[in-house]
Structure formats: structure tokens, C-alpha cells
Design a protein around this motif. Structure first.
Motif, PDB file in Angstrom:
ATOM      1  N   SER A  15       0.699  -1.183   0.127  1.00 52.89           N
ATOM      2  CA  SER A  15      -0.109   0.007  -0.038  1.00 52.89           C
ATOM      3  C   SER A  15       0.990   1.120  -0.006  1.00 52.89           C
ATOM      4  CB  SER A  15      -1.039   0.215   1.238  1.00 52.89           C
ATOM      5  OG  SER A  15      -1.671  -1.011   1.307  1.00 52.89           O
ATOM      6  N   GLY A  16       0.225   2.384  -0.290  1.00 53.42           N
ATOM      7  CA  GLY A  16       1.057   3.561  -0.398  1.00 53.42           C
ATOM      8  C   GLY A  16       0.225   4.756  -1.035  1.00 53.42           C
ATOM      9  N   PRO A  17       0.448   5.904  -0.693  1.00 48.60           N
ATOM     10  CA  PRO A  17      -0.508   6.963  -1.267  1.00 48.60           C
ATOM     11  C   PRO A  17      -0.527   6.808  -2.594  1.00 48.60           C
ATOM     12  CG  PRO A  17       1.531   7.938  -0.135  1.00 48.60           C
ATOM     13  CD  PRO A  17       1.197   6.416   0.213  1.00 48.60           C
ATOM     14  N   SER A  18      -1.545   7.305  -3.367  1.00 46.28           N
ATOM     15  CA  SER A  18      -1.533   7.617  -5.075  1.00 46.28           C
ATOM     16  C   SER A  18      -0.535   8.493  -5.093  1.00 46.28           C
ATOM     17  CB  SER A  18      -2.965   8.049  -4.997  1.00 46.28           C
ATOM     18  OG  SER A  18      -3.019   8.327  -6.522  1.00 46.28           O
ATOM     19  N   SER A 135       3.093  15.469  -3.257  1.00 44.40           N
ATOM     20  CA  SER A 135       2.526  16.508  -4.013  1.00 44.40           C
ATOM     21  C   SER A 135       3.107  16.940  -5.364  1.00 44.40           C
ATOM     22  CB  SER A 135       2.378  17.971  -3.245  1.00 44.40           C
ATOM     23  OG  SER A 135       1.699  18.870  -3.977  1.00 44.40           O
ATOM     24  N   ARG A 136       4.145  17.024  -5.274  1.00 45.12           N
ATOM     25  CA  ARG A 136       5.026  17.200  -6.803  1.00 45.12           C
ATOM     26  C   ARG A 136       4.788  16.098  -7.591  1.00 45.12           C
ATOM     27  NH1 ARG A 136       9.285  20.009  -3.751  1.00 45.12           N
ATOM     28  NH2 ARG A 136      10.131  18.069  -3.372  1.00 45.12           N
ATOM     29  N   ARG A 137       4.918  14.864  -7.345  1.00 41.32           N
ATOM     30  CA  ARG A 137       4.943  13.725  -8.214  1.00 41.32           C
ATOM     31  C   ARG A 137       3.276  13.550  -8.639  1.00 41.32           C
ATOM     32  NH1 ARG A 137       8.037   8.897  -4.959  1.00 41.32           N
ATOM     33  NH2 ARG A 137      10.210  10.073  -4.762  1.00 41.32           N
ATOM     34  N   LEU A 138       2.317  13.965  -7.725  1.00 39.50           N
ATOM     35  CA  LEU A 138       0.884  13.986  -8.221  1.00 39.50           C
ATOM     36  C   LEU A 138       0.610  14.983  -9.351  1.00 39.50           C
ATOM     37  CD1 LEU A 138      -1.102  13.398  -5.120  1.00 39.50           C
ATOM     38  CD2 LEU A 138      -1.100  11.952  -7.195  1.00 39.50           C
ATOM     39  N   HIS A 139       1.390  16.395  -9.250  1.00 45.81           N
ATOM     40  CA  HIS A 139       1.234  17.266 -10.014  1.00 45.81           C
ATOM     41  C   HIS A 139       1.950  16.941 -11.501  1.00 45.81           C
ATOM     42  CE1 HIS A 139      -0.371  19.763  -6.893  1.00 45.81           C
ATOM     43  NE2 HIS A 139      -1.066  20.150  -7.653  1.00 45.81           N
ATOM     44  N   ARG A 140       3.145  16.471 -11.211  1.00 47.89           N
ATOM     45  CA  ARG A 140       3.811  16.173 -12.315  1.00 47.89           C
ATOM     46  C   ARG A 140       3.194  15.174 -13.422  1.00 47.89           C
ATOM     47  NH1 ARG A 140       8.939  13.397 -10.583  1.00 47.89           N
ATOM     48  NH2 ARG A 140       8.830  15.272  -9.024  1.00 47.89           N
ATOM     49  N   ARG A 141       2.431  14.215 -12.840  1.00 43.75           N
ATOM     50  CA  ARG A 141       1.643  13.170 -13.331  1.00 43.75           C
ATOM     51  C   ARG A 141       0.671  13.817 -14.413  1.00 43.75           C
ATOM     52  NH1 ARG A 141      -0.582   8.107 -10.034  1.00 43.75           N
ATOM     53  NH2 ARG A 141      -2.400   9.619  -9.512  1.00 43.75           N
ATOM     54  N   ASP A 144      -4.574  14.027 -13.626  1.00 48.18           N
ATOM     55  CA  ASP A 144      -6.045  14.379 -12.753  1.00 48.18           C
ATOM     56  C   ASP A 144      -5.968  15.772 -12.679  1.00 48.18           C
ATOM     57  OD1 ASP A 144      -6.780  11.675 -11.943  1.00 48.18           O
ATOM     58  OD2 ASP A 144      -4.978  11.602 -10.670  1.00 48.18           O
ATOM     59  N   GLN A 145      -7.314  16.261 -12.397  1.00 40.43           N
ATOM     60  CA  GLN A 145      -7.927  17.626 -12.125  1.00 40.43           C
ATOM     61  C   GLN A 145      -6.892  17.822 -10.768  1.00 40.43           C
ATOM     62  OE1 GLN A 145      -9.901  19.506 -14.285  1.00 40.43           O
ATOM     63  NE2 GLN A 145      -9.884  17.782 -15.556  1.00 40.43           N
ATOM     64  N   GLU A 146      -6.831  19.196 -10.537  1.00 44.58           N
ATOM     65  CA  GLU A 146      -6.436  19.692  -9.235  1.00 44.58           C
ATOM     66  C   GLU A 146      -7.313  19.339  -7.941  1.00 44.58           C
ATOM     67  OE1 GLU A 146      -3.567  21.020  -8.545  1.00 44.58           O
ATOM     68  OE2 GLU A 146      -3.953  21.566  -6.341  1.00 44.58           O
ATOM     69  N   GLU A 147      -8.655  19.338  -8.409  1.00 45.77           N
ATOM     70  CA  GLU A 147      -9.435  18.879  -7.125  1.00 45.77           C
ATOM     71  C   GLU A 147      -9.215  17.426  -6.606  1.00 45.77           C
ATOM     72  OE1 GLU A 147     -13.761  19.826  -8.254  1.00 45.77           O
ATOM     73  OE2 GLU A 147     -14.270  18.212  -6.855  1.00 45.77           O
ATOM     74  N   VAL A 148      -8.896  16.590  -7.836  1.00 47.91           N
ATOM     75  CA  VAL A 148      -8.804  14.947  -7.584  1.00 47.91           C
ATOM     76  C   VAL A 148      -7.534  14.898  -6.826  1.00 47.91           C
ATOM     77  CG1 VAL A 148      -8.402  12.940  -8.848  1.00 47.91           C
ATOM     78  CG2 VAL A 148     -10.240  14.554  -9.650  1.00 47.91           C
TER      79      VAL A 148
END
Ligand code: 5GP
Length: 219
Positions: A15-18, A135-141, A144-148
């Protein structure tokens, strides 16, 4: 020397955060350990760009998923950010009974259900080096929309609360290091008495082996 085959596989929960990079770590791990079976989950979420049905997930409708729940076909399932995710019971049972190690990439509610049903599963939680990096990795991906993304970061904070329920924590700073840590954990697990007792069963018949087999049937 001929080694007797172990009687059941090891269930491994990751497991681990998205956004932590689990898929990349898993790909690296499976390239090193091609004897591990990766469980392809069922989900009602839409495929992301580059994802293929039957490879990343089995993408199904809500109706199909709810039918699987009703028929008891899932080892575990959870709702995560508005979608269902679940693991097929039969496939997992068959692999474990055949002595094959099975890897599940599931979130924390599902992991807790697996722990309750199969106490000998090894539970590993992967974290990023820092929360800012997540947070950086999720934005780089940028899929997804900012809200997601904000939903996923909030979800990650909630998931961190469950970390003490896991057996091991792996930091994914460098993918190859994270994969190497997981391999080290799996090597140690495979050396547990319960996983090696079959090697001495001719010298010392032991009931522990029988107990293991019963547990997997009970899954
Ligand atoms: P994603 O949408 O980013 O692919 O996955 C979201 C979350 O669902 C991840 O934390 C992933 O580990 C989890 N997940 C994937 N498959 C399953 C499953 O079969 N069961 C559960 N409980 N969680 C899953």
C-alpha cells in the motif's frame, strides 16, 4: 540438493499513497522476481491514458462490480475517491495453493481486510521521501484535475494514520532501492520457520505445516 516445493505461496500486500510510485516500484520488483504473481484488481474507475484493460486493472461497470460483491467473489474491496476497487478471491486462492507468491497493490481499508482474513500476509507500506515530494509527483503526473489531486493528498494523510498496522515501511526515493528493500523483506519472510518447515518434514513431522494449509483454505 533437491528442495521440496513449499506448500503455499506468500501473500504480499503493498500500500502507499496515490502518486508514491508504487506501479514503478512494482514493475522493477517483478522484473527482478518473475516468480511473483501480480494480482490485477477490478475497478469501476475510468482507465487513465496508457492503461490497458486486463493489464493495469480489469475495468468494469459499477453494476458488474456490485454483482461480484453480492456473489462473494472478492477477497476484499474498498471504495476509494468515489470508485470501487477489489481483488478476485478465486484467482488469489488458486495461486497461493499452487505455492505461488501473490502481490496485491491495494489501499489501507482493503489491506486491513486482508490482514483479518489472512494474518500471515506480509503488509508493506511505501512512502515518498517527503510529503511535499508526493504533491510534486501527483502534479507532474498531470492526469488528474487539481481537485482530484487535493482529494488524493487528503486521502494520503488519512492513510498515514494506518501505517502502524503494517509490518514494514519502504521509502521510495530511488526506485531500485525501494525494490531492493522489498526483495530483502520477501527473502526474510521466505526464511520464516512456517515457510521452511516442509524442508524438515521427513525428519520432524510438524503440525505447523498442516495449520498453514488450513489457513489458506479458510481465506
Ligand atoms: P489508482 O486509482 O491510483 O490506480 O488507485 C487508487 C488506490 O486504489 C491505490 O491506493 C491502489 O493501491 C488501490 N487499489 C488498487 N486496486 C485495489 C484493490 O483491488 N483493492 C483495494 N482495496 N484497493 C485497491
Amino acid at each position: 540438493m533437491i528442495r521440496k516445493k513449499k506448500t503455499q505461496g506468500q501473500l504480499i500486500v503493498l500500500s502507499g499513497p496515490s502518486g508514491v510510485g508504487k506501479s514503478t516500484v512494482i514493475a522493477e520488483l517483478l522484473s527482478e522476481r518473475d516468480d511473483i504473481y501480480f494480482s490485477v484488481s477490478f475497478t469501476t474507475r475510468q482507465p487513465r491514458v496508457g492503461e490497458a484493460d486486463g493489464v493495469n486493472y480489469n475495468f468494469v461497470s459499477r453494476e458488474t462490480f456490485e454483482g461480484m460483491i453480492e456473489r462473494g467473489e472478492l477477497l476484499e474491496y474498498a471504495k476509494y475517491v468515489g470508485n470501487y476497487y477489489g481483488t478476485s478471491l478465486k484467482i488469489i486462492q488458486d495461486k497461493l495453493k499452487a505455492g505461488i507468491d501473490v502481490l496485491l497493490d491495494i489501499e489501507v481499508q482493503g489491506a486491513a481486510k486482508v490482514r483479518a482474513k489472512c494474518p500471515e500476509a506480509v503488509l508493506i507500506f511505501i512512502i515518498p521521501p517527503t510529503f511535499e515530494e508526493l504533491s510534486r509527483r501527483l502534479h507532474r503526473r498531470a492526469t488528474d484535475q487539481e481537485e482530484v489531486i487535493q482529494d488524493r493528498l487528503q486521502k494520503a494523510r488519512e492513510e498515514y494514520v494506518q501505517i502502524p498496522n503494517y509490518d514494514f515501511m519502504v521509502v521510495n526515493d530511488k526506485v531500485s532501492d525501494a525494490a531492493a528493500e522489498i526483495i530483502a523483506i520477501l527473502t526474510a519472510e521466505s526464511c520464516r520457520i512456517r515457510n521452511r518447515i516442509h524442508l524438515v518434514s521427513d525428519v520432524s513431522p510438524n503440525t505447523a505445516l498442516e495449520r498453514n494449509e488450513k489457513e489458506i483454505v479458510a481465506l
